[in-house]
Write an enzyme that holds these catalytic residues in place. Sequence first.
Site, PDB file in Angstrom:
ATOM      1  CG  HIS A 139      49.853  39.080  44.121  1.00 11.33           C
ATOM      2  ND1 HIS A 139      51.163  39.497  44.181  1.00 11.33           N
ATOM      3  CD2 HIS A 139      49.356  39.270  45.371  1.00 11.33           C
ATOM      4  CE1 HIS A 139      51.439  39.901  45.403  1.00 11.33           C
ATOM      5  NE2 HIS A 139      50.361  39.767  46.145  1.00 11.33           N
ATOM      6  CD  GLU A 140      45.392  41.721  40.921  1.00 10.72           C
ATOM      7  OE1 GLU A 140      44.239  41.652  40.470  1.00 10.72           O
ATOM      8  OE2 GLU A 140      45.699  42.411  41.907  1.00 10.72           O
ATOM      9  N   GLY A 141      44.278  36.524  40.873  1.00  9.09           N
ATOM     10  CA  GLY A 141      43.652  35.316  40.331  1.00  9.09           C
ATOM     11  C   GLY A 141      44.621  34.149  40.334  1.00  9.09           C
TER      12      GLY A 141
END
Length: 600
Positions: free
Chosen positions: A441-443
Amino acid sequence: MAAQVLSERDLAFMLYELFDAESLTARQRYADHSRETFDAAIATGKAVALKHFLPIRQKVDTNEPTFDGEKVHLLPEIKPALEAVVEAGLAAPSTDYETGGMQLPLIVTNAAQAHLSAVASTTLGYISLTHANANLIEAHGSDEQIDTWVRPMREGRFMGTMAMTEPGAGSGLADLTTTAARESDGSYRLSGNKIFISGGDHELSENIVHLVLARVKGAPKGVKGISLFIVPKFLLNEDGTIGERNDVALAGLFHKMGGRGHTSTALSFGEKGGATAYLVGEENKGLMYMFHMMNEARIMVGTGAALTALTGYQYALDYARERPQGRLLANKDPESPPIPIIEHADVRRMLLAQKAYAEGAYALCLYGSQLADDEKTAETKEARTKAHTLLDFLTPIIKTWPSEYGPQANNLAIQVMGGHGYINEHPVEMFYRDNRLNPIHEGTTGIQSLDLLGRKVPMNNFAGYRAMLAEMHGTVEQAKGSELSLFAEQLQAALSELQETTNIVLAATAEKDLDLVFSNSVSYLEMFGHIVIAWIWLRQGMAADAGLQANPHKQDEQFYRGKLQAMQYFFHSELPKIYHWSKLVRDIDSTSFEMKPDWF
């Protein structure tokens, strides 16, 4: 008796003894608050979590969202549970009174939502992403956009998403192909496809406000040509009521290994001529604006990972205390009764590792919340600037370390419980599956490591890096001469290793292939993260030692000694790993870099 979701004693320790949250009431913004109001908010969050989310936790996991070609269908109990969060004022408790918030400090908001996050997992993401979406529009949108879109999101009528990833680009945002064309009325027509959009479609709210990255026709190539747009699921009539459906279609749902209460969607924009879109801020500055939401989401991911690790630890701890099995090696009497498995040394090792990972990770996330609040409300400009610098630097570590070591803690919870750990009659296997999403998630971890070593360390003449080192060296100096001086010396040695390694690897960027130099960036992130967590544990140890000096009652004495033992575990078993990671980075180890694709 059911295991507690989180340790309330530990929450209180972190808030009031470690981070002194009560002192925030001296700030004008929080003058109406006290420790009593903080505790009341935390108690409300726990009550909502236990009443509305705990009873449906397993049902949410075993009943994935479905799509019938027209609508998304979710477990019916999810909607009233989310409405209970909004009605309790816990959707955005840090926001202004005028917008329906409680004006709580962000560190207290984190604690007030802790039980909700621990029990609801990613289901709470509908609300969390909406809050982050609204924060971005408040920061960079026009007054009209704030009034039109933020107000109903704060009221819980609309929900929000972030739509970045595309099928052909993935994390490579420079290659996104979604396009937007200017219209004569000031709006845009947007066309393209986005995937892995959390909360991208559902029937939980009147409307969904998508924040979409796209390239205006004629814009520069790469990230410099990206703009940000508000693209609602439904257009609004002039009086603000829901109008016709925008040209936004759900192409399908993804089926995840965990976090199943939160839809993951593929969205198609502009199949019928172009979705109506509204530019946020200026053209070609979209990625800068989106980082406002991305960074907030990254801290949310780290916090969720830490809390999932904490609740798994509590469950495994309760099980280990109650489960009789086997006898100590020194006991040769086969007729003696079995002992609780917590009496076995290896079980205690696994519980202690979970405690060190989970409590270290959550303390780091609370520190991040404290910095985010100081950035906005600290008394002096100097203090606000320092907080901003530290938080910006630490964000990749706050996102990554809990999301890597949270699943490791959940893995150990399964191991403690043996065969009972991997069956769904117990929730620890679900905790692991939910938490395993967070390193992505998110990078991804690799992306965060490149951000840390390639951007955050040298950025602004090493300002964030130097500020973080100064914070850690300050704690080392405080701990010298105390009962914890040996741990302070170990941390000081680790900091010296970090500084020397950083100097060597960055000097190599001027001489060697950048891809080679940064091929061990994950090892650098691991090293830096472990040192930061050791620092966090030294701070916890100092607070626990202060508690012991006050002659506490027996239960508190045991709590403080447990903190000190977890600190010792991290320093003895985890901190020494940094020297292995350091060697890989310093030597510019080429093993992975030189591996050829055809050799696999």
